[in-house]
Design a protein around this motif. Sequence first.
Motif, mmCIF file in Angstrom:
data_model
loop_
_atom_site.group_PDB
_atom_site.id
_atom_site.type_symbol
_atom_site.label_atom_id
_atom_site.label_comp_id
_atom_site.label_asym_id
_atom_site.label_seq_id
_atom_site.Cartn_x
_atom_site.Cartn_y
_atom_site.Cartn_z
ATOM 1 N N ASP A 90 0.788 -1.242 0.000
ATOM 2 C CA ASP A 90 0.000 0.000 0.000
ATOM 3 C C ASP A 90 0.819 1.290 0.000
ATOM 4 O O ASP A 90 0.265 2.357 0.304
ATOM 5 C CB ASP A 90 -1.024 0.007 1.145
ATOM 6 C CG ASP A 90 -2.098 -1.032 0.897
ATOM 7 O OD1 ASP A 90 -2.916 -0.824 -0.011
ATOM 8 O OD2 ASP A 90 -2.095 -2.075 1.576
ATOM 9 N N CYS A 136 0.090 -1.497 -9.708
ATOM 10 C CA CYS A 136 -0.124 -2.416 -8.589
ATOM 11 C C CYS A 136 -0.835 -3.661 -9.103
ATOM 12 O O CYS A 136 -1.381 -3.670 -10.219
ATOM 13 C CB CYS A 136 -0.897 -1.750 -7.449
ATOM 14 S SG CYS A 136 -2.642 -1.536 -7.749
ATOM 15 N N GLY A 140 -8.444 -1.806 -9.096
ATOM 16 C CA GLY A 140 -9.078 -0.665 -8.425
ATOM 17 C C GLY A 140 -8.083 0.435 -8.102
ATOM 18 O O GLY A 140 -7.027 0.187 -7.500
ATOM 19 N N LEU A 141 -8.470 1.657 -8.490
ATOM 20 C CA LEU A 141 -7.585 2.800 -8.243
ATOM 21 C C LEU A 141 -7.426 3.115 -6.757
ATOM 22 O O LEU A 141 -6.457 3.766 -6.354
ATOM 23 C CB LEU A 141 -8.123 4.036 -8.988
ATOM 24 C CG LEU A 141 -7.861 4.041 -10.502
ATOM 25 C CD1 LEU A 141 -8.659 5.139 -11.194
ATOM 26 C CD2 LEU A 141 -6.366 4.206 -10.784
ATOM 27 N N HIS A 142 -8.354 2.614 -5.925
ATOM 28 C CA HIS A 142 -8.243 2.883 -4.486
ATOM 29 C C HIS A 142 -6.951 2.300 -3.904
ATOM 30 O O HIS A 142 -6.485 2.745 -2.857
ATOM 31 C CB HIS A 142 -9.456 2.309 -3.738
ATOM 32 C CG HIS A 142 -9.549 0.823 -3.834
ATOM 33 N ND1 HIS A 142 -10.107 0.183 -4.929
ATOM 34 C CD2 HIS A 142 -9.138 -0.159 -3.008
ATOM 35 C CE1 HIS A 142 -10.034 -1.131 -4.758
ATOM 36 N NE2 HIS A 142 -9.443 -1.360 -3.599
ATOM 37 N N ASN A 143 -6.368 1.313 -4.596
ATOM 38 C CA ASN A 143 -5.110 0.731 -4.096
ATOM 39 C C ASN A 143 -3.963 1.747 -4.074
ATOM 40 O O ASN A 143 -2.943 1.517 -3.435
ATOM 41 C CB ASN A 143 -4.710 -0.478 -4.945
ATOM 42 C CG ASN A 143 -5.633 -1.650 -4.688
ATOM 43 O OD1 ASN A 143 -5.603 -2.239 -3.615
ATOM 44 N ND2 ASN A 143 -6.479 -1.972 -5.658
ATOM 45 N N ASP A 145 -4.459 4.995 -3.180
ATOM 46 C CA ASP A 145 -4.816 6.154 -2.339
ATOM 47 C C ASP A 145 -3.718 6.535 -1.332
ATOM 48 O O ASP A 145 -3.346 7.710 -1.244
ATOM 49 C CB ASP A 145 -6.144 5.912 -1.605
ATOM 50 C CG ASP A 145 -7.350 5.977 -2.547
ATOM 51 O OD1 ASP A 145 -7.176 6.366 -3.715
ATOM 52 O OD2 ASP A 145 -8.459 5.621 -2.104
ATOM 53 N N PRO A 169 -3.682 -0.024 -12.181
ATOM 54 C CA PRO A 169 -4.005 -1.152 -11.293
ATOM 55 C C PRO A 169 -4.117 -2.445 -12.102
ATOM 56 O O PRO A 169 -4.068 -2.409 -13.339
ATOM 57 C CB PRO A 169 -5.365 -0.745 -10.708
ATOM 58 C CG PRO A 169 -5.985 0.143 -11.734
ATOM 59 C CD PRO A 169 -4.862 0.799 -12.500
ATOM 60 N N GLU A 210 -7.788 7.755 -17.231
ATOM 61 C CA GLU A 210 -8.794 6.674 -17.142
ATOM 62 C C GLU A 210 -8.494 5.576 -18.147
ATOM 63 O O GLU A 210 -8.656 4.386 -17.856
ATOM 64 C CB GLU A 210 -10.199 7.234 -17.406
ATOM 65 C CG GLU A 210 -10.808 7.902 -16.190
ATOM 66 C CD GLU A 210 -11.983 8.804 -16.555
ATOM 67 O OE1 GLU A 210 -12.651 8.558 -17.587
ATOM 68 O OE2 GLU A 210 -12.214 9.767 -15.798
#
Length: 242
Positions: A90, A136, A140-143, A145, A169, A210
């Motif tokens: 992370d 990564c 998911g782009l949240h990875n 954050d 991702p 995107e």
Amino acid sequence: MRILVVNAAPRMEAGNTQMILNPFLVGIRHEGVEVDIALLQRKNIKRCTGCFTCYAQSPGICIHSDDMSGLIDRIRSADMLVVATPVYLDGMTSLAKCFVDRLVVFMDPHFISDEEGVRHPLRWKFPEKLFLVSVCGFPGLHNFDPLVLHMKRVARNLHTEFCGALLRPAVFSVLMRSRYPEKVKAVLDAARSAGQELVLKGSVTPGVLEAVAADICSTEELVATANAYWDRELGRGGDEPA
Ligand SMILES: Cc1cc2nc3c(=O)[nH]c(=O)nc-3n(C[C@H](O)[C@H](O)[C@H](O)COP(=O)(O)O)c2cc1C
């Protein structure tokens, strides 16, 4: 314009970070910009010891004499610094963190306060812009954050503009060229456009970012493919975990 790209992926050219960097660099060079590339894995960069010698006893000079001094000269002559790191647990790799910590020599030890908080003034010119490239394994782009937030804070500390992040991702799906040739090509073409836009506009448009991050396969297929791969690898011998 001079751009210094620091690749902090331990696998260097063999890795997926470089796979995304390559078309991005093609895009930058297409616009006539000189790119200086540093592979941190090949450098001897010792860890910051926190001694603060570079703050007062030898202002701006670290106690370590290693490859960071050459990198600092390269940073000082760059207009933009691009940090490329895969996500490890992370965040950035330890190579990247070691490098970032050593940037403390750019800071004058005094404190200055503004509406966002306290930081140090700069003692030397730092590149005007900081850009992040990262990949990564999980979808998911949240990875990204925690990493993106960290890089934004690093940029504030170094009085530079965080001008965006090229994030890929589920990077293993970019290796599915034979199954999804058009989707993979679209991702790599978008990475090239990102390099061009960064030079021409100083940032990358959301649509291009995107397209770089677009799904190539479903999460179910990614999970099944990854697990089949690791089952094969585990079947190739080695001890059972204790
Ligand atoms: C030590 C380690 C930690 C990792 N942690 C994460 C993680 O937290 N989230 C994730 O999505 N991928 C994670 N990955 C997957 C990497 O981001 C992925 O393998 C990437 O391709 C590595 O970059 P490289 O191919 O340039 O070496 C991790 C990989 C390693 C080796």
